[in-house]
Motif scaffolding. Structure first.
Motif, short mmCIF file in Angstrom:
data_model
loop_
_atom_site.label_atom_id
_atom_site.label_comp_id
_atom_site.label_asym_id
_atom_site.label_seq_id
_atom_site.Cartn_x
_atom_site.Cartn_y
_atom_site.Cartn_z
N ALA A 71 0.86 -1.18 0.00
CA ALA A 71 0.00 0.00 0.00
C ALA A 71 0.89 1.23 0.00
CB ALA A 71 -0.91 0.02 1.22
N ASN A 124 -5.40 -0.41 3.23
CA ASN A 124 -5.85 0.79 2.53
C ASN A 124 -6.72 1.66 3.43
OD1 ASN A 124 -4.56 0.59 -0.01
ND2 ASN A 124 -6.01 -0.99 -0.63
N THR A 127 -4.15 3.43 5.75
CA THR A 127 -3.41 4.57 5.17
C THR A 127 -4.33 5.76 4.97
OG1 THR A 127 -3.74 3.68 2.93
CG2 THR A 127 -1.69 3.11 4.04
N TYR A 128 -5.58 5.49 4.58
CA TYR A 128 -6.50 6.61 4.42
C TYR A 128 -6.75 7.29 5.76
CZ TYR A 128 -10.39 9.58 3.37
OH TYR A 128 -11.19 10.69 3.25
N TYR A 466 -11.63 3.46 -0.82
CA TYR A 466 -10.62 4.42 -1.27
C TYR A 466 -9.59 3.84 -2.23
CZ TYR A 466 -12.41 8.19 1.49
OH TYR A 466 -13.22 9.18 1.96
N THR A 467 -9.79 2.61 -2.66
CA THR A 467 -8.95 2.05 -3.71
C THR A 467 -9.47 2.40 -5.10
OG1 THR A 467 -10.19 -0.02 -3.61
CG2 THR A 467 -8.21 0.12 -2.27
#
Length: 539
Positions: A71, A124, A127-128, A466-467
């Motif tokens: 990621a 993910n 990280t968001y 969010y990917t």
């Protein structure tokens, strides 16, 4: 005087630059020092490292385990990886991402959920979360990979999956965050979808004091019914070549049939059914006449029509016992086709029964699934994994806020499952929606498939979303997570949940999805791609 002023300004700039550089160096040093400075019972530190924004983080995931292998970091942060022992035969891997701007962004904590059989960390989502300034925790739910094989003869691993890994990761994660920043956490949040949605409601049911706000999407509550309904799909469709089986092209025709019959009910022809409960598909429309075939007339046999009707009907078990609501009548995504109707038993049910319930590697849905299996699963309810408790009094008394949403085009877990759970809470607690709204709100999202994607305004800034291309360019201010933050920290309770239609990374429409039991209703005039053309009505 001007020269002196310039020197003073230059001095301040240099001083500020040196201060920033010093703070960054100190942050990095404190991060690497965690291997010695952070001590917790039954916990081994596997990694403590500084990660700069834009770094491609790789994860030690086996190639075959269906988990994310890398990621991109969206913030400068400290990454901490832990192995926490939960019993003599089980442990949980915990990842903690701690951004440099945590103090200035509200000192918030965010726990992320899992999916499927639970062995993949949602990197993910993590990280968001750090991009918004949260200190974020993820965990592997007690085993590696989205598979049930680690459950085999290891009940403690099943216990981790049911609830203990989440509880353990939350405790150790908060301890690590407070230690690293030398500060108390201000507010704690949870976000997850599918199995992650179930985990969020499990927390609300059993340990709500750990979270101020819980976002639960497409939750796999009433877990045994969800597994049973998915397993029964194979019994209905049969394998390829059987009289009851439909191939991919035939399922596309079924989808188009449903759209044709039901799309106009809400007043807008957009491939989205705003209220699927009003849609009662009639698959006999596709029935072949005498001498007709799929090849000649794109029609279905009587056996295939019956397959469709069974799938779009509630599921009943032994003695007519209600098991599960019907599948959502509009399910386009082919991941759903492959998972549910591809002629192969779904792996979640197969591996749950095989390795967790029966501890028998020879067991299979194809040969052994029946309603006695389902009854046994309900009766055992291993470590409370069913997550059926509808008395949320502890959450209410703790002032924990719960925001649940579910896509009305979900092809994996029928959205009617969430309606049933919400109404069960209302009945069990004796609270009408006007009072339930104080701490628990449910938002049906038309045009959203399972967790992500769809034909409607599906993007709400939720877990697993969010990917998607273009998602990171959308202002997060009205995302479901920040909507929860406003509810918890400012007392602004959401009446609607903002959704956007994303096509090729571009926003092509918006809609404000209404909280249940209000209905998102087209006004009858105006561009249906504009949120202003819709309103919330009581019916």
């Amino acid at each position: 005087m001007r020269f002196t002023a310039r020197l003073s300004t230059l001095y301040l700039i240099l001083l500020s630059s040196r201060s920033s550089a010093t703070e960054e160096t100190q942050f990095e040093q404190r991060c690497s020092d965690l291997t010695d400075s952070f001590n917790a019972v039954d916990t081994d530190i596997l990694l403590a490292e500084y990660v700069a924004q834009g770094t491609n983080i790789t994860f030690p995931e086996p190639v075959a385990n269906r988990c994310l292998k890398f990621a991109i970091s969206l913030a400068d942060m400290c990454r901490l990886r832990l192995n926490v022992t939960t019993s003599s035969t089980s442990s949980v891997i915990v990842e903690v991402f701690m951004p440099t701007n945590w103090e200035s962004k509200g000192e918030r904590f965010l726990m992320t959920g899992n999916g499927g059989l639970g062995g993949c960390i949602q990197y993910n989502d993590m990280t968001y979360g750090t991009s918004l300034g949260f200190a974020v925790v993820g965990h592997n739910n007690g085993h590696a990979g989205d598979t049930g094989l680690p459950f085999f003869n290891r009940p403690e691993v099943v216990k981790d999956y049911a609830w203990r890994a989440l509880h353990t990761a939350g405790k150790i994660g908060k301890s690590a965050v407070s230690h690293f920043y030398s500060s108390l956490i201000n507010k704690s949040y949870y976000i997850g979808c599918s199995s992650g949605g179930r985990q969020g409601l499990k927390a609300a049911q059993e340990f709500p004091d750990e979270y101020d706000g819980i976002v639960s999407a497409a939750p796999a509550v009433n877990f045994h019914a969800v597994v049973a309904a998915g397993s029964n799909m194979f019994k209905i469709t049969g394998p390829p070549g059987s009289a009851t089986h439909l191939n991919r092209d035939q399922w596309i025709a079924v989808h188009q049939m449903v759209v044709g019959q039901c799309d106009g009910i809400d007043g807008v022809l957009d491939n989205v059914i705003e209220d699927p409960m009003k849609c009662q598909p009639r698959p006999e429309e596709l029935l072949c006449g005498p001498g007709q075939t799929w090849t000649s007339h794109q029609c279905l046999t009587a056996a295939q029509v019956l397959t469709v009707r069974k799938i779009y009907s509630p599921v009943y078990g032994n003695d007519g016992k209600f098991i599960s609501p019907r599948l959502n009548p509009i399910t386009k995504e082919f991941v759903g086709y492959l998972f549910m109707y591809g002629g192969v038993p779904g792996y979640i049910g197969d591996e749950w029964y095989k390795y967790a319930l029966y501890n028998d590697p020879t067991w299979s849905i194809q040969n052994d699934f029946n309603w006695d299996v389902v009854d046994h699963d309900f009766q055992q309810d291993l470590f409370g994994v069913g997550t059926e408790k509808t008395d949320l009094t502890d959450a209410k008394n703790n002032n924990t806020r719960i925001l649940m949403y579910h896509g009305l085009a979900d092809c994996m877990i029928t959205s009617e499952n969430s309606y049933d759970y919400y109404e069960g809470v209302s009945r069990d607690m004796g609270l009408p929606s006007s009072q339930l709204d104080d701490f628990y709100r449910f938002f049906p999202v038309a045009g959203l498939d399972h967790c992500t994607s769809g034909d409607g305004a599906w993007f709400v800034g939720g877990s697993n979303q969010y990917t998607t291309a273009g998602a990171l360019n959308i202002d997060p201010a009205d995302s479901v997570l920040m909507t929860m933050v406003k509810w918890v920290e400012q007392g602004i309770a959401p009446d609607t949940l903002t959704g956007r239609k994303l096509v090729g990374g571009v926003v092509t429409g918006e809609k404000a999805h209404c909280r249940h039991p209000l209905k998102t209703t087209y006004k009858g005039v105006g561009d249906p791609n504009l949120a202003s053309s819709w309103e919330c009505r009581t019916a």
